[in-house]
Design an enzyme around this catalytic site. Structure first.
Site, mmCIF file in Angstrom:
data_model
loop_
_atom_site.group_PDB
_atom_site.id
_atom_site.type_symbol
_atom_site.label_atom_id
_atom_site.label_comp_id
_atom_site.label_asym_id
_atom_site.label_seq_id
_atom_site.Cartn_x
_atom_site.Cartn_y
_atom_site.Cartn_z
ATOM 1 N N LYS A 2 -10.526 -1.032 10.375
ATOM 2 C CA LYS A 2 -10.590 -2.229 9.536
ATOM 3 C C LYS A 2 -10.815 -3.490 10.364
ATOM 4 C CE LYS A 2 -7.421 -0.174 6.232
ATOM 5 N NZ LYS A 2 -8.275 0.055 5.055
ATOM 6 N N GLN A 12 -4.659 -5.249 6.860
ATOM 7 C CA GLN A 12 -5.644 -6.156 6.256
ATOM 8 C C GLN A 12 -5.638 -7.534 6.892
ATOM 9 O OE1 GLN A 12 -7.945 -5.271 4.217
ATOM 10 N NE2 GLN A 12 -7.227 -3.270 3.625
ATOM 11 N N CYS A 38 -4.744 2.455 -3.660
ATOM 12 C CA CYS A 38 -3.483 2.953 -3.070
ATOM 13 C C CYS A 38 -2.377 1.898 -3.207
ATOM 14 C CB CYS A 38 -3.663 3.347 -1.613
ATOM 15 S SG CYS A 38 -4.754 4.731 -1.377
ATOM 16 N N HIS A 46 0.867 -1.176 0.000
ATOM 17 C CA HIS A 46 0.000 0.000 0.000
ATOM 18 C C HIS A 46 0.907 1.231 0.000
ATOM 19 C CE1 HIS A 46 -2.678 3.007 1.933
ATOM 20 N NE2 HIS A 46 -3.664 2.304 1.416
ATOM 21 N N ASP A 58 2.969 -4.524 8.100
ATOM 22 C CA ASP A 58 1.734 -3.750 7.910
ATOM 23 C C ASP A 58 0.576 -4.735 8.004
ATOM 24 O OD1 ASP A 58 0.343 -1.880 5.069
ATOM 25 O OD2 ASP A 58 -0.502 -2.480 6.993
#
Ligand code: DCS
Length: 405
Positions: free
Chosen positions: A225, A202, A363, A122, A199
């Site tokens: 999220k 998700q 993104c 991202h 990261d």
């Protein structure tokens, strides 16, 4: 898996119609919808518990502080961090990554050092490192993906050098759904002495994350999220690294003492939490963690995987439709393009059917460049989706294509 229809009933927004049709929300990778328990917790804070935290010597402030720090403990347990001192509240994954770039990386990196990211990142895990490249003269290396949207561990090993000081990788791609073998990637990086930032934006809502088992040095995720509110996220960092890092922002709460000559910083995690925090957001995130624990992250991920497989099978029957991202290990994201029609036009028509999907580069423009597409239509799943949602998605795609062709 708990009864999906009962779980759906916990999400008030799903009761509404869109353009006269029952809403089918398939953009959870952008932000998840919120269960009533999270909404109620935020309302309760503002109607019964609102006060600033950490400093008040009165009941309201003490109760607000207890709720705020209680949320931190819930996040610690969710990630299986050793200590709440390793849990920093930030705005979201973007700020978490920028915090590491602005503190640990700026403290530790020098010209010629190397940072390794993957091609599927991202933008929030690309641009901070580009800024450091341009400011410090570091090298930014990119681990390419294959035609399925996967990385190769052998290729990663060949790119690691004694100058690789940081590897920053997504746990799961928001554009492709690829779930990376982060534990193996972390071990490879540590083999050359590099630190690893993961990261997890998700991932946390879809799989159990154990930061001690992964042995990552930093882990980031966004509350919105994970069925929590916007404006609250988490940076996990190993305590030894956080202790040594310069502060990120300066001001109230991050200090122990201030004179014009010298300031002594507060202890962890407060050294990294300057100013009045997002108290309601943290409390809401704590209740979202309760929801994740009640339903079970792995159970959520397994159910979403079933829906993803079904959606992929059904969509692939459509002439001219190409799935973008077909990793063997994949989460609840289905990105696709349709020959001869633009993703935005398809998604716009799908909205008329009450179907909410994202048509964008997500993104992740390098991913789009890799697959030679301007953007994709992305259906991304949450615990509240069901097989009927997928059937409506597929029918709406077919109808939109007929209208556009
Ligand atoms: C993999 C990944 N990393 C970082 C971020 C940044 O998170 P915040 O915006 O919460 O800081 C996102 C956001 N996902 C985008 C947001 O909208 N649609 C998406 O797929 C993401 O998917």
């Amino acid at each position: 898996m708990s009864d999906i229809s009962l779980l759906r009933a916990e999400f008030p927004i799903l009761k509404q119609t869109e353009n006269g049709q029952p809403l089918v929300y398939l953009d959870s990778a952008a932000t998840t919808q919120k269960p009533q328990s999270v909404i109620d917790a935020i309302t309760q804070y503002y109607t019964q518990e609102n006060a600033n935290v950490h400093r008040g010597v009165y009941g309201l402030s003490e109760r607000a502080t207890e709720k705020y720090e209680g949320a931190r403990e819930k996040v610690r347990a969710l990630l299986n961090a050793k200590s709440t001192q390793e849990i920093i509240f930030v705005r979201g994954a973007t700020e978490a990554i920028n915090l590491v770039a602005a503190t640990w990386a700026r403290d530790q990196l020098q010209a010629g050092d190397e940072v390794l990211i993957t091609e599927m990142e991202h933008h929030s895990n690309i641009v901070p490192w580009q800024l450091l490249r341009d400011q410090l003269g570091i090298r930014l290396n990119v681990l390419r993906i294959n035609a399925l949207g996967e990385v190769c561990l052998n290729a990663m090993a060949s790119m690691l050098t004694p100058k690789t000081k940081l590897v920053s990788i997504t746990h799961m791609s928001n554009a492709l759904g690829t779930i990376n073998p982060v534990k193996e990637m972390i071990a490879l990086a540590h083999g050359v002495g590099a630190k690893v930032m993961v990261d997890g934006a998700q991932a946390v809502a879809h799989m159990k994350v154990d930061v001690q088992d992964l042995n990552c040095d930093f882990y980031a995720f966004s509350g919105h999220k994970t069925y929590g509110p916007t404006g609250i996220g988490v940076l996990y960092g190993k305590q030894s690294l956080l202790e040594a890092m310069s502060p990120y922002q300066a001001g109230g709460d991050m200090i122990y003492s201030v004179t014009f000559e010298k300031t002594q910083y507060n202890v962890l995690p407060y050294k990294f939490e300057a100013g009045t925090p997002n108290i309601a957001g943290a409390i809401g995130l704590g209740v979202a963690v309760d929801f994740l624990n009640r339903v079970g992250q792995d159970a959520i991920g397994a159910y979403e995987h079933e829906l993803m497989v079904y959606a992929t099978e059904q969509l692939q029957t459509i002439d001219g439709l190409r799935i973008i991202g077909q990793a063997k290990n994949k989460g609840g994201v289905v990105s696709f393009v349709v020959e001869g029609v633009h993703p935005h036009d398809v998604a716009t028509l799908m909205d008329q059917d009450g179907i909410a999907v994202r048509a964008s580069h997500h993104c992740a423009m390098p991913v789009m460049q890799h697959f030679k597409v301007p953007s994709t239509i992305r259906a991304s799943l949450g615990i509240y989706n069901n097989f009927e949602d997928i059937d409506r998605l597929v029918a709406s795609v077919q109808e939109a294509i007929q209208m556009l062709r």
